[in-house]
Motif scaffolding. Sequence first.
Motif, mmCIF file in Angstrom:
data_model
loop_
_atom_site.group_PDB
_atom_site.id
_atom_site.type_symbol
_atom_site.label_atom_id
_atom_site.label_comp_id
_atom_site.label_asym_id
_atom_site.label_seq_id
_atom_site.Cartn_x
_atom_site.Cartn_y
_atom_site.Cartn_z
ATOM 1 N N ALA B 48 1.630 6.929 -5.959
ATOM 2 C CA ALA B 48 0.234 7.531 -5.716
ATOM 3 C C ALA B 48 -0.907 7.126 -6.652
ATOM 4 O O ALA B 48 -1.945 7.399 -6.514
ATOM 5 C CB ALA B 48 0.287 8.920 -5.478
ATOM 6 N N GLY B 49 -0.438 6.751 -8.009
ATOM 7 C CA GLY B 49 -1.394 6.417 -8.923
ATOM 8 C C GLY B 49 -1.637 7.327 -10.149
ATOM 9 O O GLY B 49 -2.886 7.385 -10.409
ATOM 10 N N GLU B 71 -6.857 1.837 -7.836
ATOM 11 C CA GLU B 71 -7.052 3.286 -8.143
ATOM 12 C C GLU B 71 -6.324 4.025 -7.107
ATOM 13 O O GLU B 71 -6.273 4.009 -6.060
ATOM 14 C CB GLU B 71 -8.612 3.319 -8.182
ATOM 15 C CG GLU B 71 -9.241 2.692 -9.295
ATOM 16 C CD GLU B 71 -8.925 3.022 -10.696
ATOM 17 O OE1 GLU B 71 -8.594 4.181 -11.124
ATOM 18 O OE2 GLU B 71 -9.324 2.176 -11.493
ATOM 19 N N THR B 72 -6.176 5.522 -7.596
ATOM 20 C CA THR B 72 -5.537 6.396 -6.895
ATOM 21 C C THR B 72 -6.371 6.523 -5.617
ATOM 22 O O THR B 72 -5.498 6.526 -4.384
ATOM 23 C CB THR B 72 -5.689 7.666 -7.690
ATOM 24 O OG1 THR B 72 -5.110 7.530 -8.897
ATOM 25 C CG2 THR B 72 -4.835 8.838 -6.836
ATOM 26 N N GLU B 73 -7.594 6.695 -5.559
ATOM 27 C CA GLU B 73 -8.309 6.722 -4.371
ATOM 28 C C GLU B 73 -8.152 5.528 -3.549
ATOM 29 O O GLU B 73 -8.013 5.667 -2.077
ATOM 30 C CB GLU B 73 -9.757 7.250 -4.573
ATOM 31 C CG GLU B 73 -10.815 6.442 -4.986
ATOM 32 C CD GLU B 73 -10.515 6.884 -6.792
ATOM 33 O OE1 GLU B 73 -9.668 7.360 -7.219
ATOM 34 O OE2 GLU B 73 -11.737 6.617 -7.233
ATOM 35 N N ARG B 75 -5.626 3.777 -3.175
ATOM 36 C CA ARG B 75 -4.286 3.571 -2.339
ATOM 37 C C ARG B 75 -4.306 4.772 -1.180
ATOM 38 O O ARG B 75 -3.679 4.272 -0.128
ATOM 39 C CB ARG B 75 -3.299 4.292 -3.627
ATOM 40 C CG ARG B 75 -3.041 3.220 -4.818
ATOM 41 C CD ARG B 75 -1.964 3.855 -5.669
ATOM 42 N NE ARG B 75 -2.215 3.037 -7.192
ATOM 43 C CZ ARG B 75 -1.251 2.862 -7.838
ATOM 44 N NH1 ARG B 75 0.013 3.556 -7.601
ATOM 45 N NH2 ARG B 75 -1.561 2.200 -9.176
ATOM 46 N N ALA B 76 -5.047 5.831 -1.434
ATOM 47 C CA ALA B 76 -5.187 6.756 -0.372
ATOM 48 C C ALA B 76 -5.870 6.039 0.624
ATOM 49 O O ALA B 76 -5.418 6.282 1.939
ATOM 50 C CB ALA B 76 -5.895 7.811 -0.986
ATOM 51 N N HIS B 77 -7.045 5.386 0.223
ATOM 52 C CA HIS B 77 -7.821 4.523 1.422
ATOM 53 C C HIS B 77 -6.810 3.674 2.197
ATOM 54 O O HIS B 77 -6.956 3.454 3.315
ATOM 55 C CB HIS B 77 -8.939 3.852 0.843
ATOM 56 C CG HIS B 77 -9.629 4.698 0.102
ATOM 57 N ND1 HIS B 77 -10.762 4.380 -0.660
ATOM 58 C CD2 HIS B 77 -10.044 6.091 0.239
ATOM 59 C CE1 HIS B 77 -11.414 5.299 -1.074
ATOM 60 N NE2 HIS B 77 -11.186 6.532 -0.539
ATOM 61 N N ILE B 80 -1.660 5.531 1.776
ATOM 62 C CA ILE B 80 -0.760 6.097 0.854
ATOM 63 C C ILE B 80 -1.141 7.678 0.666
ATOM 64 O O ILE B 80 -2.115 7.994 0.449
ATOM 65 C CB ILE B 80 -0.493 5.546 -0.632
ATOM 66 C CG1 ILE B 80 -0.012 4.211 -0.305
ATOM 67 C CG2 ILE B 80 0.563 6.416 -1.248
ATOM 68 C CD1 ILE B 80 0.384 3.501 -1.585
#
Lengths: 482, 250
Positions: B48-49, B71-73, B75-77, B80
């Motif tokens: 998830a970073g 970046e974490t966000e 990856r979310a986009h 994940i």
Amino acid sequence: MQTGNSSIDELLDGGYEYGFVTDVVSDTLPPGLDESTIKAISAKKNEPEWLLQWRIQAYRHWLTMDEPEWAHIAKPKIDFQSISYYSAPSSMKEAPESLDDIDPEIRKTYDKLGIPIEEQMALAGIAVDAVFDSVSVATTFREKLAESGVIFTSISEAVHDHPDLVKDYLGSVVSYRDNFFACLNAAVFSDGTFVYIPKGVKCPMELSTYFRINERNTGQFERTLIIAEEESQVSYLEGCTAPMRDENQLHAAVVELVAKTDATIKYSTVQNWYPGDDQGKGGIYNFVTKRGDCRGDRSRISWTQVETGSAITWKYPSCILRGDNSVGEFYSVAVARGMQQADTGTKMIHMGKNTSSTIVSKGISAGQGQNTYRGLVRIAQAAENARNHTQCDSLLIGDKCGAHTFPYIENRNPTAKLEHEATTSKIGEDQLFYCRQRGLSEEDAVSMIVNGFCKEVFNELPMEFAVEAQKLLSVTLEGAVG
Amino acid sequence: MLTINDLKVSVEDKDILKGLSLQVNAGEVHAIMGPNGSGKSTLSHVLAGKDGYQVTSGSITYNGSDLLDLETEQRAHQGIFLAMQYPVELPGVNNMVFLRESYNAIRKSRGEDELDSPAFIKLIREKADQVKLPGKLLKRSVNSGFSGGEKKRNEILQMALLEPSLAILDETDSGLDIDALRIVADGVNQLRSEDRAMIVVTHYQRLLDYIKPDVVHVLADGKIIKTGDFSLARELEDKGYGWLLDGEAA
Ligand SMILES: Nc1ncnc2c1ncn2[C@@H]1O[C@H](COP(=O)(O)OP(=O)(O)OP(=O)(O)O)[C@@H](O)[C@H]1O
Ligand SMILES: [Mg+2]
């Protein structure tokens, strides 16, 4: 990938948008303070003798006082002889006939700051008094307000145009003996806003003052006086900014509010003086005395403040609840980031019966900021059935900052009901990770957490300003966690 | 969809993952089991970073690109989602607002329009019903004062709302009552589709009975030491990890 809190520090690195200097020729008194300085200020304003005498008395009293040291702030002693006590743009020597005659440079300054000093450009329903260094440079909508009997003018003009009102009320809430900085202000105050709302009138517009410090090495000592006669209502807002400079500058203001029977005064502040750089160099010393007197029964005074700027803030907007059933409120958001120090809170002095007060304080500390809540609730013997609710919350961003609370209670009446709640929480890496994992940027995450924390206070601001305050807070904390 | 190759990760100079490889294809559900402290949450966090982990060697490829570059966000986009072992509290942040901001941030990143409030409220009510999350929890601050089980349910709500392509559930079943366990399993099963994958970290057979993962891995001491089908989970439930660990030592 990073470890630990270094990333939190970076997000705290917000820029200061209002740090520019306006290039105007100014008429500035040389640094230094003695009776001749006071006479010079008084003469520049062509003041009546009684006011000069009042200033001199205050000055002589001030000489017997020492700078207070009880606040939770660290700073070198101020050299009062190195400050200039009066500075005004030379173009203001002859007061401009109308708003159109204002020096274009000054006009540009307010454009840049987003403050409407031209009536046709004004936000609907907001009148502005613009104070630039030691003088009021423009006051909008005076004629329109005068139609309902509301006086909205600079205090210097009020001294000439409404001398009896000024004489009756000036210093009646904050005596010049009150404290060191209030006393200094009484001696050297230069300008500020005067508001008078006649009996039964609900002020038809939002009133506001915008304070701007421009000149180097000067102090700003303004005085605001608001009188709300019986059954009247007024909402007033002040905003402040200053250029970025390496030296500290002193701003020592006094605000006095008088609310008569059934009158309501709502006083909001969005304070964004230059806070100094990350090393703590420069910035404004904001040492302010604000007090409201609920003189009549069922009167109501409400203070809302959003304090994001200044190197040091030292202020306790207070309410004297003299009238029976009078109500005092204090809603505060104070930010201390970088090297900022804030020591702020309120005093609720319950004297009348069935008086009630509410205190909601939200302190945000980031970087190496130190944020102190200091509040006094005093219930006098005669104050039957007084009530107070205090809520005092601290939010820490990073682990080099500090939050401190000093609630004082002096209760002389057993019927009083007093409640106190306090919390401290921290924006941690885990919270930011959580938000980012859900797709939010770090800045949006911080801003969401901080705005959630401040919601109760923002709800108290007039609507247009609540949005501004939210934005300001986001900008202030930008880079706080990067 | 996800290829982890010989991944080594340390935290504060302590080696945690010591050469972990894993291949997860679209449409698959993988379970990861393993003793406490073996590195399961570490793996989830690295995917998830989360900051604070040093990837010292190895690679992670997600949908053909290098996941560690994002970046974490971001990856979310890109779909994940991590349901956390310890969901974080956000005092003062209204749960509904948080869910909306999150939902819209992800939509925006995909070039889709943000959903307005009324439409969102309708959607979130449906999803909340689906995971049997009491409506009053939507009005409270995110996870603030939620019970352990309520927090986990809130994670499943977010998963149901965000419809991720790769969902990682880190012990979402721990501390849940039987009904809630069922809800988590239903949440996973409903999301299951050909173009999604899931990694379910758990200590318990029970959740896997409902989910029936395609692949079961055992993670011990920073490495996958055994991979099998669903029957491996049964075996672990009976025998514990001892026989595997001994095997490794030999
Ligand atoms: N920040 C840290 N500092 C030091 N050690 C850490 C840190 N984070 C994790 N560890 C260590 O890494 C190892 C793996 O932890 P991890 O949380 O990944 O285990 P886990 O497999 O999820 O365990 P559990 O089943 O108990 O949840 C543990 O020994 C843990 O103590
Ligand atoms: Mg774990």
